[in-house]
Design a protein around this motif. Structure first.
Motif, short mmCIF file in Angstrom:
data_model
loop_
_atom_site.label_atom_id
_atom_site.label_comp_id
_atom_site.label_asym_id
_atom_site.label_seq_id
_atom_site.Cartn_x
_atom_site.Cartn_y
_atom_site.Cartn_z
N GLY A 164 0.81 -1.21 0.00
CA GLY A 164 0.00 0.00 0.00
C GLY A 164 0.84 1.26 0.00
O GLY A 164 0.52 2.23 -0.69
N LEU A 165 1.93 1.24 0.75
CA LEU A 165 2.83 2.39 0.78
C LEU A 165 3.45 2.63 -0.60
O LEU A 165 3.49 3.77 -1.08
N PHE A 166 3.90 1.57 -1.23
CA PHE A 166 4.48 1.70 -2.57
C PHE A 166 3.44 2.21 -3.57
O PHE A 166 3.73 3.09 -4.39
N ALA A 167 2.24 1.66 -3.51
CA ALA A 167 1.17 2.10 -4.42
C ALA A 167 0.82 3.57 -4.16
O ALA A 167 0.63 4.34 -5.11
N GLY A 168 0.78 3.96 -2.90
CA GLY A 168 0.50 5.35 -2.56
C GLY A 168 1.57 6.30 -3.05
O GLY A 168 1.26 7.38 -3.57
N LEU A 169 2.82 5.91 -2.90
CA LEU A 169 3.92 6.75 -3.41
C LEU A 169 3.84 6.88 -4.92
O LEU A 169 4.03 7.97 -5.47
N TRP A 170 3.57 5.79 -5.60
CA TRP A 170 3.45 5.83 -7.07
C TRP A 170 2.31 6.76 -7.48
O TRP A 170 2.47 7.61 -8.34
N TRP A 171 1.15 6.60 -6.83
CA TRP A 171 -0.03 7.41 -7.16
C TRP A 171 0.23 8.89 -6.87
O TRP A 171 -0.10 9.76 -7.69
N LEU A 172 0.83 9.20 -5.71
CA LEU A 172 1.12 10.58 -5.35
C LEU A 172 2.04 11.23 -6.36
O LEU A 172 1.83 12.38 -6.77
N ASN A 173 3.07 10.51 -6.78
CA ASN A 173 3.99 11.06 -7.76
C ASN A 173 3.34 11.27 -9.11
O ASN A 173 3.67 12.21 -9.83
N ARG A 174 2.40 10.41 -9.49
CA ARG A 174 1.64 10.60 -10.73
C ARG A 174 0.81 11.89 -10.65
O ARG A 174 0.70 12.62 -11.63
N ARG A 175 0.21 12.14 -9.50
CA ARG A 175 -0.59 13.38 -9.33
C ARG A 175 0.28 14.61 -9.45
O ARG A 175 -0.11 15.59 -10.10
N VAL A 176 1.44 14.60 -8.80
CA VAL A 176 2.33 15.76 -8.88
C VAL A 176 2.81 15.94 -10.32
O VAL A 176 2.90 17.07 -10.80
N ALA A 177 3.10 14.85 -11.01
CA ALA A 177 3.52 14.94 -12.41
C ALA A 177 2.41 15.57 -13.26
O ALA A 177 2.70 16.36 -14.17
N ALA A 178 1.16 15.25 -12.98
CA ALA A 178 0.04 15.84 -13.72
C ALA A 178 -0.03 17.35 -13.46
O ALA A 178 -0.31 18.13 -14.38
N LYS A 179 0.22 17.77 -12.23
CA LYS A 179 0.24 19.21 -11.93
C LYS A 179 1.38 19.91 -12.66
O LYS A 179 1.21 21.02 -13.16
N LEU A 180 2.53 19.27 -12.70
CA LEU A 180 3.65 19.85 -13.43
C LEU A 180 3.33 19.96 -14.92
O LEU A 180 3.69 20.94 -15.57
N GLN A 181 2.62 18.95 -15.44
CA GLN A 181 2.23 18.98 -16.85
C GLN A 181 1.31 20.17 -17.13
O GLN A 181 1.43 20.81 -18.18
N LYS A 182 0.42 20.49 -16.21
CA LYS A 182 -0.44 21.66 -16.38
C LYS A 182 0.38 22.94 -16.47
O LYS A 182 0.10 23.81 -17.29
N ARG A 183 1.39 23.04 -15.63
CA ARG A 183 2.26 24.23 -15.68
C ARG A 183 3.05 24.28 -16.99
O ARG A 183 3.24 25.34 -17.55
N ILE A 184 3.47 23.12 -17.47
CA ILE A 184 4.16 23.06 -18.75
C ILE A 184 3.22 23.51 -19.86
O ILE A 184 3.61 24.28 -20.76
N ASP A 185 1.98 23.04 -19.80
CA ASP A 185 0.99 23.44 -20.81
C ASP A 185 0.75 24.95 -20.78
O ASP A 185 0.57 25.58 -21.82
#
Length: 191
Positions: A163-184
């Motif tokens: 669960g911890l590994f899945a949570g870390l993966w999911w959290l990093n995907r969310r932050v990457a999506a926010k960074l993508q919005k800034r890139i856009d």
């Protein structure tokens, strides 16, 4: 005037021009990103140091062979993850941009962080999995559960780790999506 031209002109008239942020705002954003990444990496390096120290001691202190092997693999995985963090996601000071336009520099740094976060499973999480699996197997086989309570405790420990590994993966995907919005947003500003 044809209907296509009328539609095109109406569409173009409906588009408002984006207001470019001031250079001070762009520089402030680049500075904020630099400080956040630098702080994140310092915390990660400190955690890696603690993990290497603890599991390094386990290699010599613990008796079960599987726990020793698992500990050594966790140390190796930690060193690998720290190296990859430095290689893929280290903070680059805005002063390093030199003559590069600030928007281009900011976009490049955002894309670099986004790419690192999107691939985090391969370079940050996966290196820990073999060591953790062997360490947990060593823990279970060193003292086989004598009761359902111990067996359930071992299962809960494994589930929490997954669960911890899945949570870390999911959290990093969310932050990457926010960074993508800034890139856009930067791409929209640049046209």
């Amino acid at each position: 005037m044809t209907s296509d031209e009328t539609v095109r002109e109406s569409w173009q008239a409906s588009v408002t021009e984006a207001n470019l942020p001031s250079m001070d705002e762009v520089r402030a954003g680049a500075d904020r990103l630099y400080r956040k990444v630098r702080l994140r990496n310092r915390i990660e390096y400190a955690a890696c140091t603690v993990a290497v120290a603890c599991f390094g001691v386990y290699v010599f202190v613990l008796e079960p062979v599987l726990q020793k092997i698992g500990s050594a693999l966790i140390v190796a995985g930690t060193v690998f993850a720290a190296w990859q963090l430095h290689r893929r996601a280290s903070a680059v000071a805005p002063e390093a941009a030199g003559q590069m336009p600030v928007l281009d520099f900011a976009r490049a740094q955002l894309a670099r962080q986004r790419d690192a976060l999107l691939s985090i499973f391969w370079w940050y999480l996966l290196p820990f999995i073999p060591g953790l699996a062997i360490f947990m197997a060593g823990t279970i086989t060193a003292r086989p559960p004598h009761s359902w309570g111990q067996a359930i405790g071992s299962a809960i420990g494994c589930a929490v780790t997954v669960g911890l590994f899945a949570g870390l993966w999911w959290l990093n995907r969310r932050v990457a999506a926010k960074l993508q919005k800034r890139i856009d947003e930067i791409d929209a500003l640049r046209g």
